[in-house]
Write a protein that holds these residues in place. Structure first.
Motif, mmCIF file in Angstrom:
data_model
loop_
_atom_site.group_PDB
_atom_site.id
_atom_site.type_symbol
_atom_site.label_atom_id
_atom_site.label_comp_id
_atom_site.label_asym_id
_atom_site.label_seq_id
_atom_site.Cartn_x
_atom_site.Cartn_y
_atom_site.Cartn_z
ATOM 1 N N TYR A 1 78.750 53.372 101.229
ATOM 2 C CA TYR A 1 77.553 53.692 100.379
ATOM 3 C C TYR A 1 78.132 53.680 98.821
ATOM 4 N N TRP A 2 77.178 53.201 98.026
ATOM 5 C CA TRP A 2 77.427 53.144 96.666
ATOM 6 C C TRP A 2 77.213 54.491 96.009
ATOM 7 N N VAL A 3 78.497 54.889 95.388
ATOM 8 C CA VAL A 3 78.515 56.198 94.392
ATOM 9 C C VAL A 3 78.534 55.734 92.993
ATOM 10 N N TYR B 1 83.906 63.558 99.427
ATOM 11 C CA TYR B 1 82.869 64.363 98.807
ATOM 12 C C TYR B 1 83.296 65.534 98.382
ATOM 13 N N MET C 1 85.182 64.437 95.073
ATOM 14 C CA MET C 1 83.955 64.291 94.190
ATOM 15 C C MET C 1 83.650 65.864 93.676
ATOM 16 N N LEU D 1 76.523 66.092 91.317
ATOM 17 C CA LEU D 1 75.627 65.067 92.042
ATOM 18 C C LEU D 1 74.530 65.112 91.165
ATOM 19 N N HIS E 1 71.579 53.960 95.899
ATOM 20 C CA HIS E 1 72.841 54.850 95.569
ATOM 21 C C HIS E 1 72.780 56.177 95.400
ATOM 22 N N ILE E 2 73.772 57.061 95.538
ATOM 23 C CA ILE E 2 73.802 58.312 94.907
ATOM 24 C C ILE E 2 74.717 58.218 93.560
ATOM 25 N N ALA E 3 74.692 59.410 92.717
ATOM 26 C CA ALA E 3 75.309 59.301 91.656
ATOM 27 C C ALA E 3 75.834 60.493 91.368
ATOM 28 N N ASP F 1 81.944 55.200 99.215
ATOM 29 C CA ASP F 1 82.343 56.061 99.895
ATOM 30 C C ASP F 1 82.979 55.681 101.106
ATOM 31 N N THR G 1 69.801 60.393 93.280
ATOM 32 C CA THR G 1 69.563 59.421 94.334
ATOM 33 C C THR G 1 68.484 58.442 94.045
#
Length: 314
Positions: free
Chosen positions: A132-134, A14, A18, A151, A89-91, A128, A154
């Protein structure tokens, strides 16, 4: 909040891949957990992680953060997206999804979906370190964002938007955009906390609203409604806090007065998971949203000269 297995691996993803900033780390060895707070911070960060200044800044910070929880003896057992899971997911928003995908692949990031795969072209999903899906999403043209990645959302699945949306509106969110896909039997609702300086096109077209969502710095809460679930009395999503299925933990809101916020939610018929005076960690609260997701209510600016928004009493 996401539970993580290895802080070093998660920070490498992250922060280093990211582009997020580690704002603060809170350690609670007596309770066997640590918390890491990261943000897509638009300016150079000058506070020393772990300092009182970093703590005060964090709990007055006007933008959302990503909270990572490391439980020493109980790693996360589920990353979401299994049967019945609510968290999706987060994006992150980027200028070029294809270039970002290649960049992440070159840095040994695994992908669930590359931009040209699947029905929805032009977006990607990375994994990640905890799987977890990103999501990687393209920004709208003409944006003024400075960071290469920010970011942006969510995603939670909901049973009934007519119940979920009023709950989040009561906490200050605004529906910025809705998208409906009848051919695939689902709808998306994008909600955000609007800053007074933002000029949201409330009477604009869907394209104008989409451009607004995809060019802002702050993330949105994306609520995904799979059509038909609202009519099934027995249907419910897993909320991420069940034994054997823990990964996603909660979303949270900073408020000026926790007691007033709790009273308002209770007056509207919502159920509390934890009152401010209950439990070991005092001064903060947790509500249940209509799908049973935990929603943290925490004091902006804190209760002491260190800005701490909770205190411990056994």
């Amino acid at each position: 909040m996401l539970r993580i297995t290895d802080p070093a691996a998660s920070l490498a993803f992250y922060r280093d891949k990211m582009g997020m900033t580690l704002m603060n780390k809170l350690q609670f060895p007596e309770y066997d957990f640590d918390l890491y707070f990261l943000s897509s911070h638009p300016e150079p960060y000058s506070h020393e992680v772990g300092s009182d200044d970093a703590n005060k800044y964090l709990w007055s910070y006007p933008h959302p953060t990503l909270e990572l929880t490391h439980n020493y003896n109980s790693p996360p057992s589920h990353s979401g997206n299994g049967d019945g899971d609510g968290f999706g997911h987060i994006a992150f928003h980027v200028d070029d999804v294809y270039a970002t995908t290649e960049e992440l692949l070159s840095n040994d990031v695994d992908f669930k979906k590359k931009p040209d795969e699947g029905n929805m072209k032009g977006l990607a999903f990375a994994y990640d370190p905890d799987k977890y899906w990103v999501e990687i999403v393209k920004r709208s043209p003409g944006h003024s964002l400075k960071l290469p990645k920010n970011l942006s959302q969510t995603m939670l699945r909901i049973k009934d938007p007519e119940k979920s949306i009023p709950f989040y509106e009561s906490l200050g969110l605004t529906v910025l955009l809705s998208k409906h896909f009848p051919q695939w039997n689902f709808s998306l609702y994008f909600l955000g906390c609007l800053d007074p300086s933002e000029h949201f096109p409330s009477d604009g077209t869907d394209e104008e609203k989409s451009n607004f969502v995809n060019s802002r710095h702050d993330p949105v809460l994306e609520l995904t409604h799979n059509h038909g679930t609202e009519g099934d009395a027995s249907f419910e999503y897993k909320n991420g806090n069940e034994a054997g299925g823990q990964g996603f933990g909660h979303v949270g809101f900073l408020v000026d007065d926790v007691d007033l916020a709790v009273d308002d939610l209770k007056r509207k018929g919502y159920i509390m998971k934890k009152e401010p005076g209950e439990g070991t960690m005092k001064g903060l609260a947790f509500a249940f949203d209509p799908d049973g997701y935990a929603v943290e209510i925490i004091k902006r600016g804190g209760y002491d000269d260190k800005g701490t928004p909770y205190y411990f009493e056994k």
